[in-house]
Design a protein around this motif. Structure first.
Motif, short mmCIF file in Angstrom:
data_model
loop_
_atom_site.label_atom_id
_atom_site.label_comp_id
_atom_site.label_asym_id
_atom_site.label_seq_id
_atom_site.Cartn_x
_atom_site.Cartn_y
_atom_site.Cartn_z
N TRP A 344 0.84 -1.20 0.00
CA TRP A 344 0.00 0.00 0.00
C TRP A 344 0.87 1.25 0.00
O TRP A 344 0.60 2.22 -0.72
CB TRP A 344 -0.92 -0.01 1.22
CG TRP A 344 -1.91 1.11 1.19
CD1 TRP A 344 -3.13 1.12 0.60
CD2 TRP A 344 -1.74 2.40 1.78
NE1 TRP A 344 -3.74 2.34 0.77
CE2 TRP A 344 -2.91 3.15 1.50
CE3 TRP A 344 -0.73 3.02 2.52
CZ2 TRP A 344 -3.09 4.47 1.93
CZ3 TRP A 344 -0.89 4.34 2.94
CH2 TRP A 344 -2.06 5.04 2.65
N LEU A 345 1.96 1.27 0.80
CA LEU A 345 2.85 2.42 0.83
C LEU A 345 3.57 2.60 -0.51
O LEU A 345 3.77 3.72 -0.97
CB LEU A 345 3.89 2.26 1.94
CG LEU A 345 3.40 2.50 3.37
CD1 LEU A 345 4.52 2.22 4.35
CD2 LEU A 345 2.91 3.94 3.53
N GLU A 346 3.96 1.50 -1.13
CA GLU A 346 4.71 1.59 -2.39
C GLU A 346 3.87 2.13 -3.53
O GLU A 346 4.32 2.97 -4.32
CB GLU A 346 5.25 0.21 -2.76
CG GLU A 346 6.08 0.20 -4.04
CD GLU A 346 6.64 -1.17 -4.36
OE1 GLU A 346 7.28 -1.30 -5.43
OE2 GLU A 346 6.43 -2.12 -3.58
N TYR A 347 2.59 1.67 -3.61
CA TYR A 347 1.76 2.03 -4.75
C TYR A 347 0.71 3.09 -4.43
O TYR A 347 0.06 3.61 -5.34
CB TYR A 347 1.06 0.79 -5.31
CG TYR A 347 2.02 -0.21 -5.91
CD1 TYR A 347 2.52 -0.03 -7.20
CD2 TYR A 347 2.44 -1.33 -5.20
CE1 TYR A 347 3.40 -0.95 -7.76
CE2 TYR A 347 3.32 -2.25 -5.73
CZ TYR A 347 3.80 -2.06 -7.01
OH TYR A 347 4.68 -2.97 -7.56
N GLY A 348 0.51 3.38 -3.14
CA GLY A 348 -0.51 4.35 -2.77
C GLY A 348 -1.91 3.79 -2.76
O GLY A 348 -2.88 4.51 -2.46
#
Length: 376
Positions: A344-348
């Protein structure tokens, strides 16, 4: 009871003038379908009798809220007023706005034959009868008491759908242009595709997620569709009077054993309130039971339990930057959760909402979005 002003307010909350569902909500006496229900408390669920307090009855029945009508094997109709019952909810009258959302995704139109899965109180069937006519609506539930009580109450308000007692995972009672489920399914039963007419449409949620799946039947007997951007969560389908007992013995292990000790850079999360994370994690590892709590010192805690014996306990103490994690059993459940949160943090975002849905004639369901895909 002068229920119409209450129903008018509910229609304002859940639909809008001119919509297909404005009149059904406004003109359906929900209170006559839900006379008794349970309210949650510290010691369990307490039975409430609507007719004993007409104002409270009207307020509850015409609020956009879910009214739990059954705990374990005990229906509110069969409990003494004020009696406290412990267990998990096994039937309810779903909040009207969610009922409307599911029916709206079904794209009901005059002349279509609807199967309403999970009769419950009969409210969704009542709205559908108003929209389509009684002869085109079949409603199904696994519980013979629920179907009998709903049929009687529907008759009382002038609605007469076909009411069937059957398991939603078995052969369905006819051919339908629409199947709309008010109960979550672990996967799409092949029997639904058999019962769905050519070009028909199904709407359901996936157990343990907030995902609404809509799919239209293809010429090959399968179906294609999408995961809608709306979010919903229903009770899981069941075959017996109650759900299997919770993993209390495993929880005792998770609460006390050290297991393998690691740290996580993320604070403790109430996973079931983080719908996107919860849905993605369930797709990766179905069947995880989540529990949350607060330690004596105010630290936030969470537990993850799985029927295969895997468990995790995590604690984020006030003022600390990391979370201490204890895990045991054959798999490392908290590592899966961290994997989802890193993605989730990597792709938003996570790829679950808006995913394409492909269902084979035997019910094998694949979700895909971009390079990501997962088969249920």
């Amino acid at each position: 009871m002068d229920w119409k002003p209450y129903a008018a307010d509910l229609a304002t909350d859940t639909a809008h003038p001119g919509s297909d569902w404005w009149a059904p909500v406004r003109e359906t006496p929900r209170h006559m379908l839900v006379e008794r229900w349970f309210t949650p408390g510290r010691d369990g669920w307490t039975a409430v009798d609507g007719p004993s307090d007409e104002k409270a009855w009207a307020t509850a029945a015409y609020s956009d809220t879910t009214l739990v009508t059954r705990i374990g094997p005990v229906h509110a109709d069969q409990a003494e007023t004020g009696q406290t019952v412990t267990g998990h909810p096994t039937s309810s009258s779903t909040l009207p706005s969610l009922v409307v959302t599911m029916l709206r995704h079904g794209r009901l139109a005059p002349g279509v034959r609807l199967l309403d899965v999970a009769t419950g109180s009969g409210y969704s069937a009542a709205l559908a009868c108003h929209r389509l006519g009684d002869d085109l609506v079949t409603t199904l539930d696994v519980d013979p008491y629920l179907t009998a009580a709903a049929a009687e109450r529907l008759d009382r308000i002038g609605r007469h759908p076909r009411v069937v007692t059957a398991d939603a995972n078995s052969e369905l009672p006819g051919t339908f242009d629409r199947i709309v489920s008010m109960v979550s399914m672990p996967r799409i039963p092949a029997q639904w595709l058999t019962a769905l007419a050519p070009g028909g449409r199904m709407v359901t949620t996936i157990t343990g997620t907030g995902l609404i799946i809509t799919a239209d039947k293809d010429d090959d007997g399968g179906a294609t569709g999408r995961v809608e951007w709306d979010r919903a969560s229903f009770m899981a389908t069941r075959a017996g009077e109650d759900y299997p007992p919770g993993l209390n013995d495993l929880f005792a292990t998770a609460a006390n054993d050290d297991g393998e000790v690691t740290t996580s850079p993320f604070p403790v999360l109430d996973v079931m309130q983080a719908w996107e994370v919860w849905s993605m994690l369930t797709l990766m590892s179905p069947g995880i039971e989540h529990r949350t709590g607060t330690a004596d010192d105010g630290s936030h805690m969470t537990w993850m339990l799985h029927p295969d014996g895997s468990w995790a306990r995590a604690c984020t103490q006030a003022g600390e930057d990391t979370t201490t994690v204890h895990q045991g059993g054959p798999r490392r459940l908290y590592n899966l959760l961290d994997e989802v949160r890193w993605r989730w943090l990597e792709y938003g975002e996570l790829p679950v909402y808006g995913a394409r849905v492909t269902i084979t004639p035997d019910g094998e369901t694949t979700l895909s979005r971009g390079a990501w895909s997962l088969t249920l």
